[in-house]
Design a protein around this motif. Structure first.
Motif, PDB file in Angstrom:
ATOM      1  N   GLN A 155       0.811  -1.213   0.000  1.00 37.86           N
ATOM      2  CA  GLN A 155       0.000   0.000   0.000  1.00 37.86           C
ATOM      3  C   GLN A 155       0.851   1.272   0.000  1.00 37.86           C
ATOM      4  OE1 GLN A 155      -3.251  -0.800  -0.183  1.00 37.86           O
ATOM      5  NE2 GLN A 155      -2.618  -2.937   0.031  1.00 37.86           N
ATOM      6  N   GLY A 156       2.096   1.182   0.437  1.00 40.60           N
ATOM      7  CA  GLY A 156       2.955   2.364   0.502  1.00 40.60           C
ATOM      8  C   GLY A 156       3.964   2.396  -0.633  1.00 40.60           C
ATOM      9  N   SER A 157       5.014   3.190  -0.415  1.00 40.96           N
ATOM     10  CA  SER A 157       6.042   3.338  -1.451  1.00 40.96           C
ATOM     11  C   SER A 157       7.433   3.018  -0.922  1.00 40.96           C
ATOM     12  CB  SER A 157       6.014   4.770  -1.998  1.00 40.96           C
ATOM     13  OG  SER A 157       6.214   5.711  -0.951  1.00 40.96           O
ATOM     14  N   SER A 158       7.526   2.480   0.294  1.00 40.90           N
ATOM     15  CA  SER A 158       8.830   2.187   0.884  1.00 40.90           C
ATOM     16  C   SER A 158       9.519   1.047   0.140  1.00 40.90           C
ATOM     17  CB  SER A 158       8.669   1.823   2.361  1.00 40.90           C
ATOM     18  OG  SER A 158       8.072   2.877   3.083  1.00 40.90           O
ATOM     19  N   THR A 159      10.852   1.044   0.215  1.00 38.54           N
ATOM     20  CA  THR A 159      11.648  -0.002  -0.417  1.00 38.54           C
ATOM     21  C   THR A 159      11.454  -1.323   0.315  1.00 38.54           C
ATOM     22  OG1 THR A 159      13.279   1.645  -1.054  1.00 38.54           O
ATOM     23  CG2 THR A 159      13.973  -0.645  -1.132  1.00 38.54           C
ATOM     24  N   VAL A 160      11.377  -2.414  -0.451  1.00 38.36           N
ATOM     25  CA  VAL A 160      11.157  -3.750   0.112  1.00 38.36           C
ATOM     26  C   VAL A 160      12.347  -4.628  -0.250  1.00 38.36           C
ATOM     27  CG1 VAL A 160       9.656  -5.778   0.162  1.00 38.36           C
ATOM     28  CG2 VAL A 160       8.663  -3.497  -0.094  1.00 38.36           C
ATOM     29  N   LEU A 161      12.888  -5.342   0.756  1.00 34.26           N
ATOM     30  CA  LEU A 161      13.957  -6.317   0.528  1.00 34.26           C
ATOM     31  C   LEU A 161      13.392  -7.710   0.783  1.00 34.26           C
ATOM     32  CD1 LEU A 161      16.911  -7.120   0.033  1.00 34.26           C
ATOM     33  CD2 LEU A 161      17.323  -6.796   2.489  1.00 34.26           C
ATOM     34  N   ILE A 162      13.465  -8.576  -0.250  1.00 39.48           N
ATOM     35  CA  ILE A 162      12.957  -9.945  -0.135  1.00 39.48           C
ATOM     36  C   ILE A 162      14.157 -10.880  -0.137  1.00 39.48           C
ATOM     37  CG2 ILE A 162      11.437 -11.681  -1.127  1.00 39.48           C
ATOM     38  CD1 ILE A 162      10.006  -9.456  -2.637  1.00 39.48           C
ATOM     39  N   THR A 163      14.291 -11.674   0.922  1.00 37.04           N
ATOM     40  CA  THR A 163      15.393 -12.631   1.015  1.00 37.04           C
ATOM     41  C   THR A 163      14.848 -14.039   1.074  1.00 37.04           C
ATOM     42  OG1 THR A 163      15.434 -12.450   3.428  1.00 37.04           O
ATOM     43  CG2 THR A 163      16.877 -10.977   2.202  1.00 37.04           C
ATOM     44  N   GLY A 164      15.656 -14.978   0.643  1.00 38.94           N
ATOM     45  CA  GLY A 164      15.242 -16.377   0.654  1.00 38.94           C
ATOM     46  C   GLY A 164      16.093 -17.172  -0.322  1.00 38.94           C
ATOM     47  N   GLU A 165      16.092 -18.468  -0.163  1.00 37.81           N
ATOM     48  CA  GLU A 165      16.873 -19.341  -1.029  1.00 37.81           C
ATOM     49  C   GLU A 165      16.328 -19.315  -2.456  1.00 37.81           C
ATOM     50  OE1 GLU A 165      17.782 -22.546   2.579  1.00 37.81           O
ATOM     51  OE2 GLU A 165      16.888 -23.201   0.692  1.00 37.81           O
ATOM     52  N   SER A 166      17.113 -19.801  -3.370  1.00 42.56           N
ATOM     53  CA  SER A 166      16.683 -19.871  -4.767  1.00 42.56           C
ATOM     54  C   SER A 166      15.470 -20.778  -4.880  1.00 42.56           C
ATOM     55  CB  SER A 166      17.813 -20.403  -5.646  1.00 42.56           C
ATOM     56  OG  SER A 166      18.886 -19.493  -5.678  1.00 42.56           O
ATOM     57  N   GLY A 167      14.496 -20.321  -5.681  1.00 32.90           N
ATOM     58  CA  GLY A 167      13.309 -21.136  -5.923  1.00 32.90           C
ATOM     59  C   GLY A 167      12.205 -20.992  -4.907  1.00 32.90           C
ATOM     60  N   THR A 168      12.318 -20.054  -3.968  1.00 27.52           N
ATOM     61  CA  THR A 168      11.267 -19.899  -2.944  1.00 27.52           C
ATOM     62  C   THR A 168      10.142 -18.984  -3.397  1.00 27.52           C
ATOM     63  OG1 THR A 168      12.616 -18.154  -1.937  1.00 27.52           O
ATOM     64  CG2 THR A 168      12.760 -20.369  -0.978  1.00 27.52           C
ATOM     65  N   GLY A 169      10.269 -18.282  -4.523  1.00 27.07           N
ATOM     66  CA  GLY A 169       9.175 -17.446  -5.028  1.00 27.07           C
ATOM     67  C   GLY A 169       9.348 -15.966  -4.747  1.00 27.07           C
ATOM     68  N   LYS A 170      10.584 -15.493  -4.683  1.00 30.34           N
ATOM     69  CA  LYS A 170      10.821 -14.069  -4.382  1.00 30.34           C
ATOM     70  C   LYS A 170      10.246 -13.181  -5.479  1.00 30.34           C
ATOM     71  CE  LYS A 170      15.324 -14.690  -3.940  1.00 30.34           C
ATOM     72  NZ  LYS A 170      15.413 -16.155  -4.021  1.00 30.34           N
ATOM     73  N   GLU A 171      10.434 -13.566  -6.750  1.00 30.88           N
ATOM     74  CA  GLU A 171       9.892 -12.745  -7.840  1.00 30.88           C
ATOM     75  C   GLU A 171       8.363 -12.741  -7.823  1.00 30.88           C
ATOM     76  OE1 GLU A 171      11.449 -13.715 -11.673  1.00 30.88           O
ATOM     77  OE2 GLU A 171      10.134 -12.330 -12.742  1.00 30.88           O
ATOM     78  N   LEU A 172       7.750 -13.853  -7.436  1.00 26.50           N
ATOM     79  CA  LEU A 172       6.287 -13.912  -7.336  1.00 26.50           C
ATOM     80  C   LEU A 172       5.778 -12.898  -6.327  1.00 26.50           C
ATOM     81  CD1 LEU A 172       3.878 -15.528  -8.455  1.00 26.50           C
ATOM     82  CD2 LEU A 172       4.107 -17.049  -6.500  1.00 26.50           C
ATOM     83  N   PHE A 173       6.467 -12.775  -5.197  1.00 28.77           N
ATOM     84  CA  PHE A 173       6.091 -11.769  -4.196  1.00 28.77           C
ATOM     85  C   PHE A 173       6.282 -10.364  -4.750  1.00 28.77           C
ATOM     86  CE2 PHE A 173       4.947 -13.178   0.045  1.00 28.77           C
ATOM     87  CZ  PHE A 173       5.129 -14.551  -0.044  1.00 28.77           C
TER      88      PHE A 173
END
Length: 716
Positions: free
Chosen positions: A406-424
């Motif tokens: 809902q906002g405009s803040s920067t988001v950092l998504i971490t996780g192993e390969s294949g966990t769906g980071k791009e989907l999020f």
């Protein structure tokens, strides 16, 4: 509050002939600073204070000295029914610290001091605070307050329900970090010292109208408050009204298309809708008929009888204005309640229009459909519905991602390969409603010498071989949208510094250009590395880390949420069916057990690859353990019988692939039937297919029953 509740009733009562020693004893016993000298009738003669006693002692007055010469006779008195605020004004005006409280005839009731007044005002203030707190807590609207440092100090139960957050966890937290969807409005009201126009905000559990107002104290703005009104119920009513109007219009159009007369009455028996055919039959206008009782205007339709009994009547013959008519009547039922009745009048060329009966039946079905649609509503999902899970930790991350979108803040998504980071990342962009594009950059896939031109673009003639007219970079392409920086941990340090400048200043220069360009880009970064370790190794800038680490989403690996495997398998099989043109039903329980035992270092991506391989090699309707790769299928299995050895002479190479697969499938069925003694139910279970499918394949491959089956009397 009046003075009767703000005084000391246990005062020191004296007479004029009392001695210094007696008064001292009374002062010590009552712990009082003032004593009232009374006449015999209880009225006030004067007062004596501890300061007068001090003076008598300093003059070395004996203890048996009378106190009469030392009395104050000009005493400020206040009636007991005076308000506390008025008494305060009297004390300030007289410049005294005590007041004697008297009744209507002047008798002394007590003494009030500054301390009594202060306690009274403090008690009043505490009561007001408690009343205000209870009022805010019990409001149906959500109320959120912040101080001048943007920290939350008020968060009532309604707000907690709207945001699905515990009130205790938000106190003293920064509004922009925890509630970004309303932070801009509150900060705007605070910094501009003026109310912000109400705006519609989408929350996890509701749609609200948010109003923002600054809070002032002694002509200084000390904070801001947001009042959130839940619009969910209002929007539902509006959608229902819109649906009602639309269906009413459709119903009117359907009635006008009807060949015969149609009349509808409400539960009071008054006409609500009629079509032109009925008006033509009776020779009256619509205005004359609508709203009038059916029993009075058109009694031959007998609709009031249907309304009373609730029974349908078909084929009632009536003569209306010399024309023979066939009338059908039926009640209108909504949610098990009769709300009206409808009549259909067939009168046009009855001998030649038998086919109209079937058409009118279709119309009745259509009307029934409209009545059913009348009460329906439509519910839409969100982009996060594509994240398949039943894991509580994963659900919490989905909720955090939804709020952050809902906002405009920067988001950092971490996780192993294949966990769906791009989907999020894609879901956050879709939910945010930003009009621009979702642009992905894989920081590990672009050569280091091309990274700067890929990010910022270049001007015309910037270097040899540069495209004429220049080329826009990823930042320009994502203007107004979202830039997804995948594998940001692999970005070179030199580019990290330039990226930090863009994030801070919202502007950049193309390579070879002198004009700065300003963009509105939201950054969503992702990595499968530990950035803290890279910072310690001086491979990642610490200032950039804190710039992108505003909202952190840590996606758990698949091995930590194996309860999701059944859902993921079902979803991925359906997805792969569309891609591969298959009709696989799913995985067998024994196959799922093998999948549960695997560590899944490649996470969901590895699971999808395993299922795709199995679907390509599997010939049945279900994925069996034998179709899994060797590292998953190496355990002993009893799901299928061991197929018979291959014949010494292999099929000719001219045979098609389909023939080879069919032959292998036939051999498996024969082997299963042999092992199960011809029991088809058991064989179907071993093969992980349904009995009906097994019957079809037995017929298809012309397998002789007498060779394997027991008698039908034993196995029906």
């Amino acid at each position: 509050m009046n003075m009767s509740s703000c005084m000391t009733k246990e005062f020191v009562a004296l007479q004029a002939d009392c001695t210094l020693g007696y008064v001292l004893t009374q002062f010590l016993a009552h712990r009082q600073d003032v004593g009232c000298v009374l006449y015999e009738d209880g009225t006030l003669e004067g007062i004596i204070t501890k300061y007068q006693l001090y003076r008598m002692i300093l003059k070395n007055c004996p203890l048996d000295t009378p106190i009469t010469p030392y009395l104050y006779r000009d005493v400020t008195t206040v009636p007991f029914h005076y308000p506390v605020t008025e008494a305060r004004k009297i004390l300030l005006s007289a410049k005294v610290a005590h007041a004697v409280i008297v009744d209507d005839v002047g008798k002394v009731l007590g003494v009030s001091t500054k301390s009594d007044l202060i306690q009274s005002f403090l008690q009043r203030e505490r009561r007001l605070i408690n009343q205000m707190t209870a009022l805010i807590e019990n409001l149906e609207d959500g109320v959120i307050g912040i101080d001048h440092m943007h920290h939350i100090h008020t968060f009532n139960s309604a707000a907690a329900a709207m945001f699905q957050i515990n009130s205790d966890t938000v106190m003293e937290e920064h509004i922009q970090t925890l509630l970004p969807m309303i932070s801009d409005g509150m900060i705007h009201a605070l910094e501009n010292e003026a109310p912000r126009e109400p705006q519609k905000v989408q929350l996890p559990s509701a749609v609200v109208m948010a109003s923002y107002t600054p809070i002032s104290f002694r002509e200084k703005v000390i904070g801001a408050i947001a009042v959130l009104r839940d619009l969910t119920a209002y929007e539902k009513v509006a959608r229902e009204l819109e649906t009602t109007k639309r269906l009413e219009g459709m119903l009117e159009s359907a009635l006008e298309m009807a060949y015969d007369g149609i009349a509808i009455i409400d539960e009071q028996g008054c006409f609500q809708m009629v079509n032109d055919a009925l008006l033509e039959l009776y020779g009256i206008s619509r205005e004359e008929l609508l709203g009038t009782p059916a029993s009075q205007r058109l009694p031959e339709l007998n609709l009031e009888d249907t309304l009373r009994t609730g029974k349908e009547l078909v084929g009632d013959i009536q003569v209306i204005r010399g024309i023979k008519c066939v009338i059908t009547r039926m009640p209108i039922i909504v949610q098990n309640k009769q709300v009206g009745a409808i009549a259909k009048v067939i009168f046009r060329q009855l001998p030649h229009m038998k086919d109209l009966f079937s058409r009118m039946e279709n119309l009745e079905h259509e009307l029934t459909y409209y009545r059913g649609e009348y009460m329906r509503s439509h519910v839409q999902g969100t982009a996060f519905d594509h994240v398949i899970t039943r894991n509580s930790a994963m659900e919490a991350i989905k909720n955090q991602a939804y709020l952050s979108a809902q906002g405009s803040s920067t988001v950092l998504i971490t996780g192993e390969s294949g966990t769906g980071k791009e989907l999020f990342a894609q879901a956050i962009h879709e939910i945010s409603g930003r009009p621009g594009r979702f642009v992905k950059v894989n920081c590990a896939a672009i050569p280091e010498e091309l990274l700067e031109s890929e990010f910022f673009g270049y001007a015309d003639g910037a270097f040899t071989g540069a495209r004429k007219g220049g080329k826009p970079g990823k930042f320009e392409l994502a203007d107004g949208g979202t830039l997804f920086l995948d594998e940001i941990g692999d970005m070179p340090l030199a580019l990290q510094a330039k990226l930090l400048r863009v994030l801070q200043e919202k502007s950049f220069d193309r390579i070879g250009d002198t004009v700065s360009r300003t963009v509105d880009v939201r950054i969503v970064a992702a990595t499968n590395k530990h950035l803290e370790d890279l910072i310690a190794e001086r491979k990642f800038r610490e200032d950039l880390y804190y710039r992108i680490h505003v909202i952190h989403l840590a996606i758990p690996p698949l091995r930590e949420r194996k309860e999701d495997l059944p859902l993921l398998c079902s979803h991925l099989v359906q997805k792969l069916n569309k891609i591969l043109g298959k009709q696989v039903q799913g995985v067998t329980p024994s196959t799922l057990e093998r999948l549960q035992q695997h560590h899944w270092p490649g996470n969901v991506r590895e699971l999808e690859n395993v299922l795709e391989r199995a679907m390509n090699l599997n010939a049945g309707d279900w994925i069996v353990p034998e179709a899994l790769p060797a590292f998953l299928a190496n355990a002993e299995s009893h799901s299928l019988p061991v197929p018979p050895p291959l014949p010494a002479k292999l099929p000719a190479l001219t045979h098609s692939k389909r023939d080879v697969i069919a032959a292998a499938e036939r051999d498996l069925i024969v082997a299963a039937l042999s092992e199960c003694g011809g029991n088809r139910s058991l064989a179907a279970e071993r093969l992980a297919i349904s009995r009906s499918t097994l019957y079809q394949k037995i017929k298809k491959y012309q397998i002789e029953e007498r060779s394997f089956f027991e008698s039908k009397s034993q196995h029906p």
